[in-house]
Design an enzyme around this catalytic site. Structure first.
Site, PDB file in Angstrom:
ATOM      1  N   ARG A 163      -1.757  26.786  -7.208  1.00 39.68           N
ATOM      2  CA  ARG A 163      -1.214  26.535  -5.865  1.00 39.68           C
ATOM      3  C   ARG A 163      -2.141  25.722  -4.957  1.00 39.68           C
ATOM      4  NH1 ARG A 163       0.257  31.913  -6.543  1.00 39.68           N
ATOM      5  NH2 ARG A 163       2.479  32.160  -7.027  1.00 39.68           N
ATOM      6  N   LYS A 168      -0.822  11.065   0.504  1.00 34.91           N
ATOM      7  CA  LYS A 168       0.279  11.002  -0.477  1.00 34.91           C
ATOM      8  C   LYS A 168      -0.299  11.077  -1.889  1.00 34.91           C
ATOM      9  CE  LYS A 168       3.655   8.146   2.033  1.00 34.91           C
ATOM     10  NZ  LYS A 168       4.359   6.837   2.018  1.00 34.91           N
ATOM     11  N   GLU A 211      -3.227  -5.929   0.984  1.00 35.24           N
ATOM     12  CA  GLU A 211      -3.049  -4.831   1.953  1.00 35.24           C
ATOM     13  C   GLU A 211      -3.930  -5.067   3.184  1.00 35.24           C
ATOM     14  OE1 GLU A 211      -0.688  -2.695   1.504  1.00 35.24           O
ATOM     15  OE2 GLU A 211      -0.371  -2.623  -0.672  1.00 35.24           O
ATOM     16  N   LYS A 256      -5.151   1.937   9.054  1.00 31.24           N
ATOM     17  CA  LYS A 256      -4.208   2.801   8.329  1.00 31.24           C
ATOM     18  C   LYS A 256      -4.250   4.228   8.891  1.00 31.24           C
ATOM     19  CE  LYS A 256      -1.919   4.400   4.394  1.00 31.24           C
ATOM     20  NZ  LYS A 256      -1.721   4.532   2.972  1.00 31.24           N
ATOM     21  N   GLU A 299       6.102   9.813   8.093  1.00 31.36           N
ATOM     22  CA  GLU A 299       6.904   8.582   8.008  1.00 31.36           C
ATOM     23  C   GLU A 299       8.279   8.698   8.656  1.00 31.36           C
ATOM     24  OE1 GLU A 299       6.201   6.623   4.310  1.00 31.36           O
ATOM     25  OE2 GLU A 299       7.684   5.067   4.703  1.00 31.36           O
ATOM     26  N   ARG A 306       4.973   4.816  10.962  1.00 36.50           N
ATOM     27  CA  ARG A 306       4.327   4.598   9.658  1.00 36.50           C
ATOM     28  C   ARG A 306       5.061   3.545   8.825  1.00 36.50           C
ATOM     29  NH1 ARG A 306       1.715   9.405   5.963  1.00 36.50           N
ATOM     30  NH2 ARG A 306       1.038   8.137   4.221  1.00 36.50           N
ATOM     31  N   ASN A 335       5.028  -0.702   5.614  1.00 35.05           N
ATOM     32  CA  ASN A 335       5.895  -1.261   4.567  1.00 35.05           C
ATOM     33  C   ASN A 335       6.144  -2.751   4.732  1.00 35.05           C
ATOM     34  OD1 ASN A 335       6.286   1.169   3.219  1.00 35.05           O
ATOM     35  ND2 ASN A 335       7.894   1.779   4.645  1.00 35.05           N
ATOM     36  N   HIS A 370       6.768  -5.036   1.808  1.00 38.48           N
ATOM     37  CA  HIS A 370       6.979  -4.168   0.645  1.00 38.48           C
ATOM     38  C   HIS A 370       8.433  -4.066   0.194  1.00 38.48           C
ATOM     39  CE1 HIS A 370       2.806  -3.194   1.178  1.00 38.48           C
ATOM     40  NE2 HIS A 370       2.803  -2.338   0.189  1.00 38.48           N
ATOM     41  N   HIS A 380       8.187  -5.009  -3.424  1.00 39.40           N
ATOM     42  CA  HIS A 380       8.457  -3.995  -4.453  1.00 39.40           C
ATOM     43  C   HIS A 380       9.555  -4.452  -5.404  1.00 39.40           C
ATOM     44  CE1 HIS A 380       6.742  -0.108  -2.513  1.00 39.40           C
ATOM     45  NE2 HIS A 380       5.940  -0.590  -3.429  1.00 39.40           N
ATOM     46  N   HIS A 413       0.363  -5.197  -7.863  1.00 44.91           N
ATOM     47  CA  HIS A 413       1.006  -4.768  -6.625  1.00 44.91           C
ATOM     48  C   HIS A 413       0.798  -5.774  -5.479  1.00 44.91           C
ATOM     49  CE1 HIS A 413       2.641  -2.136  -3.596  1.00 44.91           C
ATOM     50  NE2 HIS A 413       1.526  -2.228  -2.894  1.00 44.91           N
TER      51      HIS A 413
HETATM   52  N1  NAD Z   1      -1.315   7.414  -2.227  1.00 46.48           N
HETATM   53  C1  NAD Z   1      -1.083   6.311  -1.584  1.00 46.48           C
HETATM   54  O1  NAD Z   1      -0.902   6.286  -0.372  1.00 46.48           O
HETATM   55  C2  NAD Z   1      -1.068   5.034  -2.348  1.00 46.48           C
HETATM   56  C3  NAD Z   1      -1.128   3.818  -1.663  1.00 46.48           C
HETATM   57  C4  NAD Z   1      -1.156   2.646  -2.408  1.00 46.48           C
HETATM   58  C5  NAD Z   1      -1.118   2.697  -3.783  1.00 46.48           C
HETATM   59  N2  NAD Z   1      -1.060   3.900  -4.408  1.00 46.48           N
HETATM   60  C6  NAD Z   1      -1.037   3.967  -5.871  1.00 46.48           C
HETATM   61  O2  NAD Z   1      -2.237   3.428  -6.354  1.00 46.48           O
HETATM   62  C7  NAD Z   1      -2.022   2.865  -7.638  1.00 46.48           C
HETATM   63  C8  NAD Z   1      -2.626   1.496  -7.677  1.00 46.48           C
HETATM   64  O3  NAD Z   1      -3.993   1.596  -7.347  1.00 46.48           O
HETATM   65  P1  NAD Z   1      -5.085   0.664  -8.005  1.00 46.48           P
HETATM   66  O4  NAD Z   1      -4.701  -0.747  -7.830  1.00 46.48           O
HETATM   67  O5  NAD Z   1      -6.387   1.140  -7.530  1.00 46.48           O
HETATM   68  O6  NAD Z   1      -4.840   0.938  -9.579  1.00 46.48           O
HETATM   69  P2  NAD Z   1      -5.746   1.570 -10.721  1.00 46.48           P
HETATM   70  O7  NAD Z   1      -6.252   2.894 -10.363  1.00 46.48           O
HETATM   71  O8  NAD Z   1      -4.945   1.464 -11.960  1.00 46.48           O
HETATM   72  O9  NAD Z   1      -6.984   0.568 -10.826  1.00 46.48           O
HETATM   73  C9  NAD Z   1      -6.780  -0.766 -11.236  1.00 46.48           C
HETATM   74  C10 NAD Z   1      -7.659  -1.113 -12.454  1.00 46.48           C
HETATM   75  O10 NAD Z   1      -9.016  -1.235 -12.048  1.00 46.48           O
HETATM   76  C11 NAD Z   1      -9.851  -0.406 -12.869  1.00 46.48           C
HETATM   77  N3  NAD Z   1     -10.987  -0.033 -12.020  1.00 46.48           N
HETATM   78  C12 NAD Z   1     -10.973   0.817 -10.978  1.00 46.48           C
HETATM   79  N4  NAD Z   1     -12.137   0.788 -10.326  1.00 46.48           N
HETATM   80  C13 NAD Z   1     -12.934  -0.091 -10.996  1.00 46.48           C
HETATM   81  C14 NAD Z   1     -14.251  -0.573 -10.789  1.00 46.48           C
HETATM   82  N5  NAD Z   1     -14.967  -0.187  -9.714  1.00 46.48           N
HETATM   83  N6  NAD Z   1     -14.752  -1.457 -11.678  1.00 46.48           N
HETATM   84  C15 NAD Z   1     -13.998  -1.897 -12.724  1.00 46.48           C
HETATM   85  N7  NAD Z   1     -12.738  -1.505 -12.950  1.00 46.48           N
HETATM   86  C16 NAD Z   1     -12.191  -0.607 -12.081  1.00 46.48           C
HETATM   87  C17 NAD Z   1      -8.955   0.700 -13.289  1.00 46.48           C
HETATM   88  O11 NAD Z   1      -9.421   1.330 -14.449  1.00 46.48           O
HETATM   89  C18 NAD Z   1      -7.645  -0.046 -13.526  1.00 46.48           C
HETATM   90  O12 NAD Z   1      -7.677  -0.675 -14.780  1.00 46.48           O
HETATM   91  C19 NAD Z   1      -0.541   2.868  -7.873  1.00 46.48           C
HETATM   92  O13 NAD Z   1      -0.222   3.914  -8.751  1.00 46.48           O
HETATM   93  C20 NAD Z   1       0.052   3.156  -6.495  1.00 46.48           C
HETATM   94  O14 NAD Z   1       1.261   3.875  -6.560  1.00 46.48           O
HETATM   95  C21 NAD Z   1      -1.038   5.042  -3.722  1.00 46.48           C
HETATM   96 ZN    ZN Z   2       1.201  -1.587  -0.929  1.00 41.75          ZN
END
Ligand code: NAD
Ligand code: ZN
Length: 314
Positions: A77, A99, A141, A178, A188, A192, A196, A199, A203, A218
């Site tokens: 939990r 999130k 972003e 942010k 949201e 908030r 978007n 997006h 998206h 992305h």
């Molecule tokens: N929670 C939220 O509010 C929120 C907001 C935006 C995106 N997201 C989520 O985040 C994800 C995308 O995030 P991301 O782009 O960080 O993706 P990711 O975590 O897949 O990282 C991208 C790539 O970079 C590599 N990597 C990470 N740090 C590294 C470093 N310092 N050196 C070398 N390689 C490195 C990872 O292994 C991966 O291959 C999506 O799933 C998206 O839905 C969430």
């Molecule tokens: Zn985004």
């Protein structure tokens, strides 16, 4: 951590960790942000005998933070967790807002919860090993933050030579923007939605080209979306031509132009309608009044979306 952050990021912090820390590594990639990996993580936590006082440290990009946080927030939990985001995208975006979640049956972030980490620790040092394409993806972003909330910030950001700038200052400014927006509207219901911007159409491109050779990161998709939605901002909210040109020049100089076939357009427009911020049938957008000022719940027709995509193409 994932397989890449285990190699590149863990060594940077390992000396600061307690000696008896236990680690778990999963295969990097969005494809693994799913229930199967969660199951392995929960199994590992159970086998290690973690109790409710355990603390999870998520070291990685948004995939690691979203999924590791989700596993922590649901294990017994909910136990405490700390996020150490290591991509620019996760530092300026996923690190704030609480999130958490995973993809399910092809739907992105379909299962999840809101929960806050004990702390978020960000260092620009991690960016040293990040592939340039990933850095550029996160930069979309950053540009968005300027466009929706601070004209000064937008005008300080580099287009030429964007790879070399003070990431520390950028992270600080973007996180503060942010954070301010999310704190005013945690669930949201209104403000908030400005996050978007770019997006709705972005998206749709991201989904359409998922699992194809033209696959978009992305931020690359959001850059396309921001150009289309800048056009819509001009058309619907009177964003001036000169501001529109500045924005488009910035985005095309960093991201170039994405080539796509016109036959893809009807399906992309359909995908815009599936965006989660639509209430009922109308397609709601967040659009710019000026650089630094964004409005939300702007109703846009499918014909107008098509026009904006044709504008991008031209
Ligand atoms: N929670 C939220 O509010 C929120 C907001 C935006 C995106 N997201 C989520 O985040 C994800 C995308 O995030 P991301 O782009 O960080 O993706 P990711 O975590 O897949 O990282 C991208 C790539 O970079 C590599 N990597 C990470 N740090 C590294 C470093 N310092 N050196 C070398 N390689 C490195 C990872 O292994 C991966 O291959 C999506 O799933 C998206 O839905 C969430
Ligand atoms: Zn985004």
């Amino acid at each position: 951590m994932d397989s890449n952050t285990a190699t590149h990021c863990h060594p940077l912090i390992s000396e600061s960790l307690p000696l008896d820390v236990k680690t778990f590594t999963f295969q990097a990639g969005e494809a693994n942000k799913n229930l199967g990996t969660c199951s392995l993580i929960w199994q590992w936590m159970t086998e290690e005998g973690f109790d409710r006082k355990a603390l999870i440290i998520n070291l990685g990009g948004g995939v690691t933070g979203d999924m590791g946080g989700f596993c922590a927030a649901t294990y017994k939990r909910g136990i405490r967790f700390i996020n150490i985001p290591t991509t620019l995208l996760s530092q300026v975006d996923a690190s704030v807002g609480g999130k958490l979640g995973i993809d399910f049956n092809g739907f992105k972030n379909h299962i999840g919860v809101f929960a806050q980490p004990e702390a978020v620790i960000i260092s620009e040092l991690f960016l040293g090993t990040l592939p340039e394409a990933e850095l550029r993806s996160g930069y979309a972003e950053v540009i968005k933050h300027g466009l929706i909330r601070s004209s000064n910030y937008f005008h300080c950001l580099k287009a030429e030579g964007w790879q070399n700038q003070s990431w520390r200052d950028i992270i600080e400014k973007s996180v503060s923007i942010k954070k301010e927006v999310v704190e005013k509207d945690p669930k949201e219901s209104g403000l908030r939605k400005i996050l978007n911007f770019g997006h709705t159409i972005g998206h749709a491109f991201e989904s359409y080209y998922l699992d194809t050779p033209s696959h978009l990161l992305h931020g690359e998709a959001i850059a396309i979306g921001m150009i289309c939605e800048t056009y819509l901002s001009h058309k619907k909210l009177g964003l001036s031509l000169s501001e529109m040109e500045k924005i488009i020049q910035m985005l095309t100089s960093v991201y170039g132009k994405f080539d796509f076939q016109m036959k893809a357009v009807p399906a992309i427009i359909e995908l815009c309608g599936q965006d989660k911020k639509n209430e009922g049938k109308s397609i709601n957008f967040s659009l710019l009044k000026h650089i630094g000022e964004c409005d939300y719940n702007i109703n846009v027709s499918k014909e107008e979306i098509e026009e904006s995509i044709l504008y991008y193409q031209s």
